[in-house]
Design an enzyme around this catalytic site. Structure first.
Site: not given
Ligand code: NOJ
Length: 755
Positions: A296-298
């Site tokens: 996932s992104d952050w």
């Protein structure tokens, strides 16, 4: 049509196994046998893992930089304890051999199953040696150079202990207000695809050497379409745009073997990307045959709560994993709730194994089980990071990225090294303003300023600021600048925005040149001296007014470590500029988004030079032209090129055949120079309307002054096909136009038919 890879997937292997795989600790550890196939090793290891350990592999947290959501609770000791307990699969932002070794040692010597960690970092345009930002490097149209840039970025990263780069960004974007356009390859899906492939190969090599690291295709998907260019904003695109415009670069990166994909922050069709099964399962896995793992992104799993798609963190990780997400960057939902979700029967263990298995696969593939210290050699780090060889490549890359936009009366190149030059502009002398937010591990003080670079090539330079760091000026600063100009033969002024306004969270509503800088330019113009304007910015700015005040205009982007040397080589003529912009420069703010591959509308304005133009009620602005200020593919050289004699090998092509297109090209100017010859296609009538032009091929070649050559391209049916709303590839008979030229606007045209 799309080819789905035939290789048996890890998931298939796992699913085919009907017998229970509950191995005991006493059983021979097949996963430690380097001669066993990776799939077998993964299966064996999964059979030995507890649910908590599996959740651990999905857990990626920050260790080293910034402040994560839970960073205050997790001090260093807590993080290292999590490693001991097998509750971490990967860290991001942990840098340097010494530090990484310490952490890896705990993983492989003190955790129960000794599973090595992955270490990821945003290596966007270099690790310590900074290359031009990706948008600038793309303007080189030089794939060998682009490959080399990523290769060295990988080399420096790997030598510093990393095994995973969060690049390339493959987001097509039409909006220069978005700060992240600097990370991409501009507005064209075909060109973005070629770049994406070169960059993935640069990072990964064959994934078997000590400098080969995992690449990460991001941000999946359609992040570049954020409304109004405002960071993290909503995205709303049609399926036709999705398949034809946004998907191709991600596809190319995946087909080049990219090991990992990062989800984007935005929604697609109302569902956040990290929980979007259309994107992650239907498209990524089923359509593209992606075999790697998804991160996932952050904090993006947890952000599905704010989006209004998940109730809480537990719901978020459930929805994410169901959709096809795997590793959770920073939101710690997997580690907290995954075992519970399996025990409750909401997630099956097979679903969990698929995600964990994909991550383990790449730990095996990198050889980390055999040698967890593979990337951890201090001597190698010293030798390979920021050395002269790397800087040399960065210098080549930087000069190839510099875009000459205007050059009246051949004010450039500056042939006399003793010429009296007035250099003006705070940024030309400010190292901190040369780097962007993705400067990775670089030190701004290692970057060579424009002032420093010019001083090496020209003996007689006087410098004054002219404006302040915040771009404002004062009568005093203007006076100093005017005096400086009056005492010189030529003025070089550096304007634009600080490098730090490029990257994530750097959206700007106004991308005009600051009033202070324009005022300064106006005052300098009055001196009557020739004015060479250098624009530093990580995005196309509105250069309308500035262009009128400048004799020569040069877009310098954010060029990295070798900025000064590269600019000096171009201004002195040691290097003849060859870059062409990969993003249209808007005429004014209200024109955004403006891009060359737009549709015609039912009431087109017609070509700018058309004989007959509509008189009223057609698609236009009353106050500005429809065309961008500088179109896609545009860029000047110190020489000129003449295009003639565009021909197709036949007036018709059949569905299985191909067609040759040729054009004569002559260097008609006074210097040897490189030209990027661009071929565009237009499908005149189709069941889904097609753009007025689409780039399909290009060639960059060097011609000596006066030299003439014939440039040939081949058009195949694949170049003429497009995708419908359901993603089916369609090839339709009928008329096509082919255009060839040195930019997307100034082209020769020919017609042919597909029968
Ligand atoms: C957020 C950014 O969107 C992404 O590109 C980056 O890789 C991660 N943070 C990690 O820093």
């Amino acid at each position: 049509m799309f080819k789905i890879h035939k290789r048996i997937t890890l998931a298939t292997v796992l699913m085919l196994s009907t017998t229970s795989i509950a191995f005991s600790q006493t059983k021979k550890a097949v996963y430690l046998d380097k001669n066993a196939p990776i799939e077998t090793r993964v299966k064996d290891l999964l059979g030995r893992m507890t649910l908590e350990e599996k959740a651990g592999q999905l857990n990626q947290i920050n260790y080293g930089m910034f402040t994560g959501p839970d960073n205050k609770v997790d001090g260093e000791q807590k993080k290292l304890d999590l490693v001991r307990q097998g509750k971490i699969g990967s860290f991001l932002n942990t840098l340097g051999v010494v530090k990484i070794k310490k952490v890896q040692q705990i993983a492989v010597e003190q955790s129960r199953l000794k599973i090595p960690l992955l270490f990821g970092f945003d290596v966007i345009h270099g690790y310590r040696t900074l290359f031009p930002i990706p948008l600038a490097e793309a303007c080189s149209w030089d794939m060998e150079q682009v490959f080399q840039n990523s290769r060295i970025a990988a080399k420096e990263s790997a030598a510093s202990g990393l095994n995973w780069a969060f690049a390339p960004m493959c987001d097509v974007s039409n909006d220069p207000r978005w700060g992240r356009v600097m990370e991409g390859a501009g507005e064209d899906p075909y060109y973005g695809s070629v770049i994406a492939a070169a960059r993935v190969k640069g990072f990964q090599g064959n994934l078997d050497g000590v400098f080969d690291i995992l690449a990460c295709v991001k941000h999946f998907a359609v992040y570049g379409a954020v409304e109004a260019g405002r960071e993290y904003n909503n995205v709303d695109v049609s399926r036709v745009a999705f398949y034809n415009k946004y998907l191709p670069p991600y596809t190319a990166a995946i087909k080049s073997g990219a090991a990992t994909v990062m989800t984007s922050f935005n929604v697609f069709d109302g569902v956040p990307a990290s929980g979007n099964s259309f994107l992650l399962t239907d498209i990524l896995q089923n359509r593209l045959g992606f075999k790697g793992f998804v991160v996932s992104d952050w904090n993006a799993f947890a952000e599905m709560i704010a989006h209004g798609y998940a109730e809480d963190k537990k719901d978020a990780v459930y929805k994410a994993l169901k959709a096809g997400s795997m590793m959770d960057m920073e939101s710690r939902t997997a580690i907290a709730f995954l075992p519970e979700l399996v025990k409750e029967g909401k997630l099956t263990e097979a679903e969990v194994d698929k995600a964990v298995g994909a991550i383990l696969y790449y730990k095996f593939k990198l050889g980390l089980f055999e040698n967890p210290y593979k990337f951890l050699d201090e001597k190698r780090e010293k030798e390979n990071v920021f050395n002269a060889e790397n800087r040399k490549v960065a210098r080549e890359a930087a000069k190839k990225s510099i875009l000459l936009l205007k050059n009246n009366n051949e004010v450039l190149p500056l042939k006399n090294p003793n010429q009296k030059i007035a250099l003006i502009g705070f940024y030309a002398n400010s190292k901190p303003d040369m780097v962007d937010m993705w400067k990775a591990s670089a030190d701004a003080h290692d970057c060579l300023t424009i002032h420093e670079g010019l001083k090496k090539q020209f003996s007689n330079i006087t410098f004054v600021d002219g404006y302040k760091q915040d771009n404002s000026t004062s009568p005093e600063l203007i006076n100093q600048a005017v005096k400086n100009a009056e005492n010189a033969e030529v003025v070089i002024i550096n304007i634009g925005i600080t490098g730090n306004l490029s990257g994530e969270d750097k959206s700007l509503a106004d991308i005009a040149i600051a009033q202070g800088q324009v005022e300064l330019l106006k005052a300098l113009k009055k001196t009557g001296k020739p004015i060479i304007t250098l624009v530093s910015s990580g995005r196309p700015m509105i250069l309308n007014e500035v262009q009128g005040l400048s004799d020569a205009l040069v877009q310098c982007w954010v060029l990295g470590t070798e900025t000064g040397n590269a600019v000096a080589e171009v201004l002195s003529g040691k290097y003849n500029p060859s870059a062409k912009t990969v993003m249209s420069f808007p005429y004014s703010l209200g024109q955004i988004p403006v891009y060359y591959n737009h549709f015609n509308t039912g009431r087109p304005a017609g070509e700018p030079n058309a004989k007959e133009k509509p008189t009223d009620f057609y698609s236009r602005f009353h106050d500005i032209p429809n065309e961008p200020f500088y179109p896609f593919g545009y860029g000047l050289s110190y020489t000129t090129f003449n295009y003639s004699n565009l021909k197709t090998s036949a007036p018709v092509m059949d569905e299985k055949g191909s067609l040759s297109v040729s054009v004569d090209l002559q260097n008609s100017g006074k210097y040897d120079g490189e030209e990027v010859v661009q071929l565009y296609i237009q499908d005149v009538t189709a069941s889904i309307v097609r753009p007025v032009k689409e780039l399909k091929a290009f060639k960059k070649l060097l011609l000596k002054t006066g030299e003439k050559t014939t440039v040939e391209f081949k058009i195949t049916p694949n170049d003429l096909s497009f995708f419908d709303q359901n993603g089916n590839s369609i090839l339709e008979k009928g008329k096509f136009k082919v255009y060839v030229g040195g930019n997307s606007r100034d082209v020769l045209a020919a017609l042919f038919e597909l029968k």
